[in-house]
Design a protein around this motif. Structure first.
Motif, PDB file in Angstrom:
ATOM      1  N   ARG A 114       0.835  -1.214   0.000  1.00 32.59           N
ATOM      2  CA  ARG A 114       0.000   0.000   0.000  1.00 32.59           C
ATOM      3  C   ARG A 114       0.864   1.256   0.000  1.00 32.59           C
ATOM      4  N   ALA A 115       1.915   1.230   0.808  1.00 34.94           N
ATOM      5  CA  ALA A 115       2.820   2.384   0.863  1.00 34.94           C
ATOM      6  C   ALA A 115       3.507   2.598  -0.481  1.00 34.94           C
ATOM      7  N   SER A 116       3.797   1.504  -1.192  1.00 34.61           N
ATOM      8  CA  SER A 116       4.449   1.616  -2.499  1.00 34.61           C
ATOM      9  C   SER A 116       3.530   2.255  -3.524  1.00 34.61           C
ATOM     10  N   GLN A 117       2.235   1.947  -3.433  1.00 40.95           N
ATOM     11  CA  GLN A 117       1.290   2.572  -4.351  1.00 40.95           C
ATOM     12  C   GLN A 117       1.263   4.086  -4.136  1.00 40.95           C
ATOM     13  N   SER A 118       1.285   4.502  -2.877  1.00 37.65           N
ATOM     14  CA  SER A 118       1.324   5.937  -2.571  1.00 37.65           C
ATOM     15  C   SER A 118       2.625   6.569  -3.078  1.00 37.65           C
ATOM     16  N   SER A 119       3.712   5.821  -2.959  1.00 38.57           N
ATOM     17  CA  SER A 119       5.010   6.336  -3.428  1.00 38.57           C
ATOM     18  C   SER A 119       4.997   6.550  -4.935  1.00 38.57           C
ATOM     19  N   PHE A 120       4.417   5.593  -5.669  1.00 40.38           N
ATOM     20  CA  PHE A 120       4.336   5.729  -7.121  1.00 40.38           C
ATOM     21  C   PHE A 120       3.512   6.967  -7.484  1.00 40.38           C
ATOM     22  N   GLN A 121       2.410   7.188  -6.788  1.00 40.89           N
ATOM     23  CA  GLN A 121       1.581   8.372  -7.039  1.00 40.89           C
ATOM     24  C   GLN A 121       2.353   9.654  -6.745  1.00 40.89           C
ATOM     25  N   GLU A 122       3.123   9.660  -5.656  1.00 40.51           N
ATOM     26  CA  GLU A 122       3.906  10.848  -5.303  1.00 40.51           C
ATOM     27  C   GLU A 122       4.947  11.161  -6.376  1.00 40.51           C
ATOM     28  N   MET A 123       5.590  10.129  -6.904  1.00 38.25           N
ATOM     29  CA  MET A 123       6.585  10.334  -7.958  1.00 38.25           C
ATOM     30  C   MET A 123       5.942  10.939  -9.203  1.00 38.25           C
ATOM     31  N   VAL A 124       4.791  10.401  -9.594  1.00 39.84           N
ATOM     32  CA  VAL A 124       4.109  10.893 -10.792  1.00 39.84           C
ATOM     33  C   VAL A 124       3.666  12.336 -10.593  1.00 39.84           C
ATOM     34  N   ILE A 125       3.135  12.642  -9.427  1.00 43.88           N
ATOM     35  CA  ILE A 125       2.697  14.019  -9.142  1.00 43.88           C
ATOM     36  C   ILE A 125       3.890  14.975  -9.208  1.00 43.88           C
ATOM     37  N   ALA A 126       5.018  14.554  -8.635  1.00 39.66           N
ATOM     38  CA  ALA A 126       6.215  15.408  -8.667  1.00 39.66           C
ATOM     39  C   ALA A 126       6.683  15.647 -10.101  1.00 39.66           C
ATOM     40  N   LEU A 127       6.716  14.601 -10.900  1.00 46.15           N
ATOM     41  CA  LEU A 127       7.174  14.730 -12.286  1.00 46.15           C
ATOM     42  C   LEU A 127       6.203  15.544 -13.138  1.00 46.15           C
TER      43      LEU A 127
END
Length: 334
Positions: A114-127
């Motif tokens: 679950r934490a990894s899914q949030s991390s992927f979303q954070e990366m995409v938002i940053a980019l």
């Protein structure tokens, strides 16, 4: 002998013209003394204004280059911030996933996924960050958001995987999706420009390349590892063992992607340094050219004051003579 003379009206006109000329020169000198600059540059340079015009043109060019350099420096700085956020998320996710192993409980595995899914979303938002409504990681396509939403990419990955629950198949499918130049991420993930990198001319002879984009191989590698870990949470039907294998593989990919991301940051840092050096050079040239401009246009205060006093005396003399002439009459003469 013939004596030439002018009439009273002509004499009055001539007197008025001479008086206006003296006053005009007096006002010019007063303006020069108060402003410190010559009022009539063309007259001061005896009509030879080519050098002054050339200096002014060069100053205008330098102003333009400095403006571009300032904007480029801001863009590069913001890209560094974006890459820094992605790297921080990558590092934190890697650290979390490295704790997952065969002895981890189902709850621990699910929490890491679950934490990894949030991390992927954070990366995409940053980019997908935009500054002044301009995307920073889309290359020349500044009006286009570089990446599709994280949920969209994960859904497309899930479609590509189909109903497979085999970790090896899932890992291979994710790898293909991110690295196929004709499909997957290239079509349904990255939406920005794919042409030549951005070029910004910061001096007459120097251009800076901004080549950091969201489809950079190093960035793709980070996203691939994060997406693989996120799929451990979103794919239905996976058992604990399959999730552990996906998460440990993702941890290895994210750990290995650090060097590539650092290399991108180093390229941007080198470009930032080039921009700063260009700004320093342009500022130094500006200082020199402005000094030349001042030398050409500044009025000597002592010379100007002396000329002002002489013109003032001349004007007073003119008024005095005009007053005396106006009092002359034949009756007074005889």
């Amino acid at each position: 002998m013939t004596v030439a003379s002018i009439g009273d009206m002509a004499r009055q006109f001539t007197s008025l013209r001479d008086g206006n000329t003296i006053k005009s020169e007096l006002f010019e000198l007063a303006e020069s003394l108060s402003s410190g600059k010559v009022a009539d540059l063309t007259k001061n340079l005896n009509g030879e204004t080519a050098r002054f015009s050339g200096v002014q043109y060069s100053l205008t060019q330098l102003d333009g280059y400095l403006q571009v350099a300032s904007e480029t420096e801001q863009t590069l700085g913001n890209i560094q911030i974006i890459l820094g956020k992605v790297d921080n998320t990558r590092a934190a996710t890697t650290e979390s996933l490295l704790l997952v192993n065969e002895s981890s409980t189902s709850a621990q595995v699910d929490e890491a996924a679950r934490a990894s899914q949030s991390s992927f979303q954070e990366m995409v938002i940053a980019l997908n960050t935009k500054v002044a409504d301009r995307a920073l990681m889309s290359g020349n396509g500044v009006n286009t958001t570089p990446l599709a939403a994280a949920e969209t990419m994960l859904a497309d990955l899930q479609t590509a995987i189909g109903g497979s629950l085999d970790p090896a198949t899932i890992i291979s499918t994710v790898d293909t999706w991110f690295n196929d130049p004709a499909g997957g991420f290239a079509v349904n993930g990255y939406q920005g420009d794919t042409g030549d990198p951005m070029e910004r001319r910061v001096t007459e002879e120097k251009s800076v390349t901004i080549d950091a984009r969201a489809d950079d191989p190093a960035v793709r590698q980070v996203l691939q590892g994060a997406a693989l870990a996120a799929l451990a949470d979103t794919l239905p039907g996976l058992n604990r063992e399959a999730k552990v294998e996906l998460l440990t593989t993702a941890a290895s990919q994210l750990y290995g992607s650090a060097s590539g991301l650092v290399a991108v940051q180093a390229r941007i840092g080198f470009a930032e340094d080039s921009v700063v050096r260009a700004q320093t050079e342009s500022s130094a040239q500006q200082t020199t050219l402005r000094q030349i401009t001042n030398d050409l246009s500044l009025a000597d205060p002592f010379e100007t004051a002396s000329r002002l006093q002489a013109q003032q005396t001349q004007l007073e003399t003119f008024f005095s003579l005009t007053a005396r002439l106006s009092q002359l009459s034949l009756l007074r003469y005889i």
